[in-house]
Design an enzyme around this catalytic site. Structure first.
Site, PDB file in Angstrom:
ATOM      1  N   CYS A  41      35.992  40.989   8.763  1.00  0.00           N
ATOM      2  CA  CYS A  41      36.868  41.049   7.591  1.00  0.00           C
ATOM      3  C   CYS A  41      37.399  39.671   7.211  1.00  0.00           C
ATOM      4  O   CYS A  41      38.026  39.006   8.043  1.00  0.00           O
ATOM      5  CB  CYS A  41      38.027  41.994   7.905  1.00  0.00           C
ATOM      6  SG  CYS A  41      39.338  41.984   6.672  1.00  0.00           S
ATOM      7  N   TYR A  89      34.196  41.653  -3.946  1.00  0.00           N
ATOM      8  CA  TYR A  89      34.321  43.102  -3.721  1.00  0.00           C
ATOM      9  C   TYR A  89      34.268  43.866  -5.040  1.00  0.00           C
ATOM     10  O   TYR A  89      33.656  44.937  -5.129  1.00  0.00           O
ATOM     11  CB  TYR A  89      35.624  43.415  -2.989  1.00  0.00           C
ATOM     12  CG  TYR A  89      35.596  43.055  -1.524  1.00  0.00           C
ATOM     13  CD1 TYR A  89      35.201  43.981  -0.566  1.00  0.00           C
ATOM     14  CD2 TYR A  89      35.959  41.781  -1.093  1.00  0.00           C
ATOM     15  CE1 TYR A  89      35.173  43.664   0.780  1.00  0.00           C
ATOM     16  CE2 TYR A  89      35.929  41.449   0.249  1.00  0.00           C
ATOM     17  CZ  TYR A  89      35.531  42.397   1.182  1.00  0.00           C
ATOM     18  OH  TYR A  89      35.496  42.065   2.516  1.00  0.00           O
TER      19      TYR A  89
END
Length: 326
Positions: free
Chosen positions: A63, A195
């Site tokens: 992440c 994203y």
């Protein structure tokens, strides 16, 4: 991905139908601050003092948001004071898990919990919302201090200086307004822009995200043509916030998220800048490329339903960067 609803886990992906195909990131809900004197910070409640051994950091090496906190923990000399657990890179029907059948996945070294969502309900049995990393945990109160990465790195930047004697400042007061302006553009169009491109479910939503992404990469390439770092001749939090996206760009975002107008290596200044930041002592050890590549390609069934992990380009982050002072 999933989420908790009144403390119950539900395997549910983001609802893009209600947003016209756009990916909309949820906001972090735990927003307390560790402060030198334990007073309440900009949000949340007080009582969180910078005590050695009191806090535990839950991260995913995959992440980029969690990666920020690992970098600040390393650069600010906090390894001996803040312990870490790393989740398994695959985020499947139970979300982030503490399985350990992958090199680097530690399990939950505090409580032996099976899932990250178990940690959230330990902090709040009625919690509703996404279960994300990083999580900064208070061992004393047995609760979550914060799950907002941008605020955790600012705590790490200064709250523990009296304990460590490390006074490196990546958030200098005189530059905060400009850093905030740069951070906002980078967050919206690059950090989150990849994203928004990758998780878009309509052509319009994808187009609305991917063009601003590359506009900003061109802007950054030009900015770095006449200064070494985003703020000039010294590294600030803006550089580290950008770095965690750039290090993932060619291995993941270019292919997996369809951010493929250019590769990072097609931008001479950005590519050299990424290598320079990677080579800062302590940073390379926070980069786990097998977790990064494996996570994205095995966790997003709507994008890669067969979970095939590509062979990817061979990139040498240790190659000389040549970014001398301009």
């Amino acid at each position: 991905m999933g989420l908790l609803v009144d403390g119950k886990w539900t395997d549910k992906w983001y609802d893009t139908k209600s947003t016209g195909g756009k990916f909309v990131r949820s906001q972090a809900q735990f927003r307390n601050w560790i402060t030198p004197d334990g007073r309440a910070g900009a949000s949340g409640v007080g009582g969180f003092t910078p005590d050695s051994g009191r806090y535990h950091l839950y991260v995913s090496y995959a992440c980029p948001w969690a990666h920020r906190t690992l970098i600040f923990r390393a650069l600010k000399g906090l390894e001996a004071h803040i312990s870490v657990s790393a989740v398994h890179p695959d985020m499947l029907t139970e979300g982030w898990t503490f399985e350990r059948d992958e090199d680097g996945a530690t399990g939950d070294t505090l409580y032996g919990l099976p899932f990250a969502h178990s940690l959230y309900t330990k902090a709040d049995p009625a919690y509703s919302g996404r279960v994300t990393v990083p999580v900064l945990w208070d061992k004393e109160r047995e609760t979550i201090v914060s799950n907002e990465s941008s605020e955790i790195i600012r705590m790490f930047n200064s709250a523990f200086d009296g304990l460590t004697g490390n006074h490196l400042d990546f958030w200098p007061e005189a530059e905060r307004a400009e850093i905030e302006e740069v951070n906002q553009r980078i967050y919206d169009t690059v950090n989150n822009g990849v994203y928004k491109s990758g998780f878009a479910t309509t052509q319009a939503a994808y187009d609305a995200a991917v063009y601003p992404l590359f506009d900003t990469l061109e802007w950054l390439e030009a900015r770095l043509s006449n200064q070494r770092y985003l703020m000039g001749d010294h590294i600030t939090e803006a550089d580290w916030r950008l770095f965690t996206t750039l290090i993932r760009f060619d291995p993941v975002y270019h292919l997996h998220f369809k951010c493929n107008r250019k590769r990072l290596v097609d931008y001479p200044n950005l590519w050299a800048y990424t290598r320079e930041l990677y080579q800062v002592p302590g940073v390379a050890e926070t980069v786990n490329m097998p977790h990064i590549v494996g996570h994205y390609h095995r966790s997003h069934a709507s994008i890669n339903p067969h979970a095939i992990v590509p062979i990817n380009p061979i990139l040498d982050y240790d190659a000389p960067h040549g970014r001398e002072p301009l």
